[in-house]
Design a protein around this motif. Structure first.
Motif, PDB file in Angstrom:
ATOM      1  N   SER A 159      -3.084   1.118 -11.495  1.00  0.00           N
ATOM      2  CA  SER A 159      -3.367   1.570 -10.125  1.00  0.00           C
ATOM      3  C   SER A 159      -2.971   0.496  -9.112  1.00  0.00           C
ATOM      4  O   SER A 159      -2.355   0.796  -8.082  1.00  0.00           O
ATOM      5  CB  SER A 159      -4.851   1.883  -9.958  1.00  0.00           C
ATOM      6  OG  SER A 159      -5.260   2.795 -10.926  1.00  0.00           O
ATOM      7  N   LEU A 160      -3.315  -0.755  -9.419  1.00  0.00           N
ATOM      8  CA  LEU A 160      -3.000  -1.842  -8.482  1.00  0.00           C
ATOM      9  C   LEU A 160      -1.499  -2.052  -8.358  1.00  0.00           C
ATOM     10  O   LEU A 160      -0.976  -2.228  -7.255  1.00  0.00           O
ATOM     11  CB  LEU A 160      -3.676  -3.143  -8.942  1.00  0.00           C
ATOM     12  CG  LEU A 160      -5.189  -3.214  -8.704  1.00  0.00           C
ATOM     13  CD1 LEU A 160      -5.763  -4.504  -9.263  1.00  0.00           C
ATOM     14  CD2 LEU A 160      -5.507  -3.108  -7.220  1.00  0.00           C
ATOM     15  N   VAL A 161      -0.803  -2.014  -9.515  1.00  0.00           N
ATOM     16  CA  VAL A 161       0.660  -2.197  -9.491  1.00  0.00           C
ATOM     17  C   VAL A 161       1.300  -1.097  -8.643  1.00  0.00           C
ATOM     18  O   VAL A 161       2.165  -1.361  -7.788  1.00  0.00           O
ATOM     19  CB  VAL A 161       1.229  -2.175 -10.936  1.00  0.00           C
ATOM     20  CG1 VAL A 161       2.739  -1.986 -10.924  1.00  0.00           C
ATOM     21  CG2 VAL A 161       0.880  -3.462 -11.662  1.00  0.00           C
ATOM     22  N   LEU A 162       0.839   0.146  -8.834  1.00  0.00           N
ATOM     23  CA  LEU A 162       1.415   1.259  -8.080  1.00  0.00           C
ATOM     24  C   LEU A 162       1.080   1.146  -6.592  1.00  0.00           C
ATOM     25  O   LEU A 162       1.943   1.354  -5.732  1.00  0.00           O
ATOM     26  CB  LEU A 162       0.897   2.596  -8.622  1.00  0.00           C
ATOM     27  CG  LEU A 162       1.529   3.069  -9.929  1.00  0.00           C
ATOM     28  CD1 LEU A 162       0.890   4.362 -10.394  1.00  0.00           C
ATOM     29  CD2 LEU A 162       3.022   3.287  -9.743  1.00  0.00           C
ATOM     30  N   LEU A 163      -0.169   0.792  -6.320  1.00  0.00           N
ATOM     31  CA  LEU A 163      -0.625   0.707  -4.930  1.00  0.00           C
ATOM     32  C   LEU A 163       0.164  -0.349  -4.166  1.00  0.00           C
ATOM     33  O   LEU A 163       0.754  -0.065  -3.111  1.00  0.00           O
ATOM     34  CB  LEU A 163      -2.117   0.357  -4.927  1.00  0.00           C
ATOM     35  CG  LEU A 163      -2.908   0.741  -3.696  1.00  0.00           C
ATOM     36  CD1 LEU A 163      -2.952   2.242  -3.525  1.00  0.00           C
ATOM     37  CD2 LEU A 163      -4.324   0.191  -3.797  1.00  0.00           C
ATOM     38  N   PHE A 164       0.201  -1.559  -4.720  1.00  0.00           N
ATOM     39  CA  PHE A 164       0.885  -2.644  -4.016  1.00  0.00           C
ATOM     40  C   PHE A 164       2.406  -2.492  -4.084  1.00  0.00           C
ATOM     41  O   PHE A 164       3.096  -2.779  -3.114  1.00  0.00           O
ATOM     42  CB  PHE A 164       0.441  -4.008  -4.563  1.00  0.00           C
ATOM     43  CG  PHE A 164      -0.965  -4.349  -4.172  1.00  0.00           C
ATOM     44  CD1 PHE A 164      -1.297  -4.570  -2.834  1.00  0.00           C
ATOM     45  CD2 PHE A 164      -1.978  -4.426  -5.110  1.00  0.00           C
ATOM     46  CE1 PHE A 164      -2.598  -4.872  -2.454  1.00  0.00           C
ATOM     47  CE2 PHE A 164      -3.285  -4.722  -4.744  1.00  0.00           C
ATOM     48  CZ  PHE A 164      -3.593  -4.936  -3.407  1.00  0.00           C
ATOM     49  N   GLY A 165       2.896  -2.015  -5.230  1.00  0.00           N
ATOM     50  CA  GLY A 165       4.346  -1.829  -5.389  1.00  0.00           C
ATOM     51  C   GLY A 165       4.874  -0.802  -4.401  1.00  0.00           C
ATOM     52  O   GLY A 165       5.853  -1.041  -3.685  1.00  0.00           O
ATOM     53  N   LEU A 166       4.206   0.335  -4.331  1.00  0.00           N
ATOM     54  CA  LEU A 166       4.680   1.393  -3.434  1.00  0.00           C
ATOM     55  C   LEU A 166       4.475   1.007  -1.967  1.00  0.00           C
ATOM     56  O   LEU A 166       5.281   1.370  -1.112  1.00  0.00           O
ATOM     57  CB  LEU A 166       3.961   2.710  -3.750  1.00  0.00           C
ATOM     58  CG  LEU A 166       4.373   3.347  -5.087  1.00  0.00           C
ATOM     59  CD1 LEU A 166       3.518   4.547  -5.399  1.00  0.00           C
ATOM     60  CD2 LEU A 166       5.838   3.747  -5.081  1.00  0.00           C
ATOM     61  N   HIS A 167       3.405   0.246  -1.713  1.00  0.00           N
ATOM     62  CA  HIS A 167       3.194  -0.219  -0.338  1.00  0.00           C
ATOM     63  C   HIS A 167       4.337  -1.157   0.069  1.00  0.00           C
ATOM     64  O   HIS A 167       4.869  -1.058   1.175  1.00  0.00           O
ATOM     65  CB  HIS A 167       1.848  -0.946  -0.236  1.00  0.00           C
ATOM     66  CG  HIS A 167       1.620  -1.575   1.096  1.00  0.00           C
ATOM     67  ND1 HIS A 167       1.401  -0.820   2.227  1.00  0.00           N
ATOM     68  CD2 HIS A 167       1.614  -2.877   1.496  1.00  0.00           C
ATOM     69  CE1 HIS A 167       1.262  -1.642   3.265  1.00  0.00           C
ATOM     70  NE2 HIS A 167       1.386  -2.880   2.836  1.00  0.00           N
ATOM     71  N   TRP A 168       4.723  -2.035  -0.858  1.00  0.00           N
ATOM     72  CA  TRP A 168       5.811  -2.979  -0.578  1.00  0.00           C
ATOM     73  C   TRP A 168       7.118  -2.209  -0.312  1.00  0.00           C
ATOM     74  O   TRP A 168       7.861  -2.524   0.612  1.00  0.00           O
ATOM     75  CB  TRP A 168       5.981  -3.922  -1.767  1.00  0.00           C
ATOM     76  CG  TRP A 168       6.954  -5.034  -1.483  1.00  0.00           C
ATOM     77  CD1 TRP A 168       6.687  -6.204  -0.829  1.00  0.00           C
ATOM     78  CD2 TRP A 168       8.339  -5.065  -1.822  1.00  0.00           C
ATOM     79  NE1 TRP A 168       7.817  -6.957  -0.740  1.00  0.00           N
ATOM     80  CE2 TRP A 168       8.855  -6.291  -1.333  1.00  0.00           C
ATOM     81  CE3 TRP A 168       9.197  -4.191  -2.473  1.00  0.00           C
ATOM     82  CZ2 TRP A 168      10.180  -6.649  -1.493  1.00  0.00           C
ATOM     83  CZ3 TRP A 168      10.529  -4.544  -2.631  1.00  0.00           C
ATOM     84  CH2 TRP A 168      11.006  -5.770  -2.141  1.00  0.00           C
ATOM     85  N   ILE A 169       7.330  -1.153  -1.122  1.00  0.00           N
ATOM     86  CA  ILE A 169       8.552  -0.353  -0.944  1.00  0.00           C
ATOM     87  C   ILE A 169       8.526   0.362   0.411  1.00  0.00           C
ATOM     88  O   ILE A 169       9.531   0.442   1.116  1.00  0.00           O
ATOM     89  CB  ILE A 169       8.700   0.665  -2.091  1.00  0.00           C
ATOM     90  CG1 ILE A 169       8.976  -0.069  -3.401  1.00  0.00           C
ATOM     91  CG2 ILE A 169       9.830   1.659  -1.814  1.00  0.00           C
ATOM     92  CD1 ILE A 169       8.875   0.808  -4.624  1.00  0.00           C
ATOM     93  N   SER A 170       7.322   0.839   0.787  1.00  0.00           N
ATOM     94  CA  SER A 170       7.222   1.612   2.037  1.00  0.00           C
ATOM     95  C   SER A 170       7.471   0.752   3.275  1.00  0.00           C
ATOM     96  O   SER A 170       7.741   1.279   4.350  1.00  0.00           O
ATOM     97  CB  SER A 170       5.835   2.256   2.134  1.00  0.00           C
ATOM     98  OG  SER A 170       4.875   1.251   2.388  1.00  0.00           O
ATOM     99  N   LEU A 171       7.384  -0.587   3.121  1.00  0.00           N
ATOM    100  CA  LEU A 171       7.639  -1.458   4.268  1.00  0.00           C
ATOM    101  C   LEU A 171       9.117  -1.454   4.666  1.00  0.00           C
ATOM    102  O   LEU A 171       9.473  -1.869   5.775  1.00  0.00           O
ATOM    103  CB  LEU A 171       7.199  -2.902   3.939  1.00  0.00           C
ATOM    104  CG  LEU A 171       5.699  -3.108   3.733  1.00  0.00           C
ATOM    105  CD1 LEU A 171       5.414  -4.539   3.328  1.00  0.00           C
ATOM    106  CD2 LEU A 171       4.924  -2.758   5.003  1.00  0.00           C
ATOM    107  N   GLY A 172       9.971  -0.957   3.734  1.00  0.00           N
ATOM    108  CA  GLY A 172      11.397  -0.830   4.047  1.00  0.00           C
ATOM    109  C   GLY A 172      12.092  -2.162   4.254  1.00  0.00           C
ATOM    110  O   GLY A 172      12.784  -2.364   5.254  1.00  0.00           O
ATOM    111  N   ARG A 173      11.894  -3.091   3.340  1.00  0.00           N
ATOM    112  CA  ARG A 173      12.542  -4.410   3.426  1.00  0.00           C
ATOM    113  C   ARG A 173      14.068  -4.246   3.401  1.00  0.00           C
ATOM    114  O   ARG A 173      14.589  -3.357   2.733  1.00  0.00           O
ATOM    115  CB  ARG A 173      12.127  -5.290   2.251  1.00  0.00           C
ATOM    116  CG  ARG A 173      10.636  -5.382   2.070  1.00  0.00           C
ATOM    117  CD  ARG A 173      10.114  -6.670   2.583  1.00  0.00           C
ATOM    118  NE  ARG A 173       8.662  -6.686   2.463  1.00  0.00           N
ATOM    119  CZ  ARG A 173       7.882  -7.554   3.043  1.00  0.00           C
ATOM    120  NH1 ARG A 173       8.413  -8.478   3.805  1.00  0.00           N
ATOM    121  NH2 ARG A 173       6.591  -7.529   2.893  1.00  0.00           N
TER     122      ARG A 173
END
Lengths: 85, 253
Positions: free
Chosen positions: B38-52
């Motif tokens: 859950s944590l990997v998905l939460l933080f991973g997808l949040h990082w992706i959503s930032l649109g780096r």
């Protein structure tokens, strides 16, 4: 890949039918066994549960077959209307 | 060598028995895996959503967009129609969660949380809740109940068919849980059994054990690759079946 007269969803539902049959049988026998323990009517609850589970499993198979046949007929009709084979 | 003990140790959940302030916290290997995923998905997808704008960021953004399009165009819209569009986030989450739980089990020292019937039952209950919500949302309470009786059914058959149809829906949800659980559990049992071949044969004679090493490891490698495929396949099947069942409740005949 040719899927015959069935769609991808149909194939998935066909593979599920066997499991549905088994689960309905097990659940109904378990319910019958539970009723037997409560009422002290062993083995009639188990026998009735097995019969209901069997009927339920068959009903699901027949209904799925009917549904797939109807969907297939609809698809063929639509294809004929479009001028395709 | 106690084969049953080894297999049980590998397959079953282990409770660490943490007691905090007099309360026993149910921290087990499976719950730790669930939280980690859950944590990997939460933080991973949040990082992706930032649109780096880095190369990795752009690649992951494109992959995620493709993934969402795959779930939307391959599962949700064909089975549920336009009405299913609002449930797209649930299906995207479900697929990724089931997939990552299965993949986590392939990492050494981690467990497959979906090889626990409680986890798959909870997932199936969520899907069952969604199916129920779809039926009530689009048809109302009475309409949803009417949908359980196929059109053109003679009146005297209704009392017989209605319970059968309700039970049938319950069984479909149970099947979702059992299918995922059985597939995940059996895969891991096969993996440990193949490894045990080496030691069982080795107990007969050390040379026989050494001879069994290469074939057993080849089979182990093959099965691990198969497990990788099964991880994706089961996530796909679980999500697709949920969308089919929800669609069948929305578009009743």
């Amino acid at each position: 890949m040719a899927l015959g007269p069935f769609s991808k969803q149909d194939h998935l539902q066909i593979t599920t039918l066997g499991l549905e049959f088994a689960v309905s049988e097990i659940l109904c026998v378990w319910a019958g066994f539970w009723a037997d323990k409560k009422l002290g009517s062993f083995p009639w609850g188990v026998v009735a549960g097995a019969a209901v589970g069997f009927a339920l499993g068959f009903y699901q198979i027949l209904r799925a077959a009917k549904q797939m046949a109807q969907d297939n007929a609809k698809l063929k009709k639509a294809e004929q209307k479009d001028g395709r084979r | 060598m106690d084969v049953v003990e080894i297999i049980s140790h590998h397959i079953l959940d282990h409770d660490w028995g943490v007691i905090l302030g007099g309360f026993r916290l149910p921290i087990t290997t499976h719950t730790v895996t669930l939280f980690a995923v859950s944590l990997v998905l939460l933080f991973g997808l949040h990082w992706i959503s930032l649109g780096r704008q880095s190369r990795t960021g752009r690649l992951l953004t494109t992959l995620t967009e493709e993934y969402v399009a795959f779930i939307r165009d391959g599962m949700v819209l064909p089975n549920m129609g336009e009405e299913g569009r609002r449930f797209l986030p649930y299906f995207c989450t479900l697929f990724l969660f089931v997939l990552f739980c299965a993949l986590a089990g392939l990492i050494p020292n981690m467990k497959t949380a979906t090889a626990n019937i409680s986890v798959t039952a909870a997932l199936a209950l969520c899907s069952g809740g969604l199916i129920l919500y779809c039926g009530l949302k689009f048809h109302g309470f009475v309409g949803f109940l009417k949908g359980f009786v196929p059109s053109g059914t003679p009146g005297w058959l209704v009392p017989l068919l209605f319970p059968l149809e309700v039970l049938s829906l319950v069984i479909k949800v149970c099947v979702l849980a059992i299918r995922l659980f059985a597939n995940m559990l059996s895969g891991h049992m096969v993996l440990i059994c193949l490894l045990l071949i080496i030691f069982i044969v080795g107990q007969m004679h050390i040379a026989a054990g050494a001879g069994a090493f290469l074939p057993a490891m080849a089979l182990e490698l093959f099965m691990t690759c198969l497990e990788l495929l099964v991880a994706f396949l089961q996530a796909y099947v679980f999500t697709l079946l949920t969308s089919i069942f929800a669609g069948s409740v929305i578009h009743t005949h």
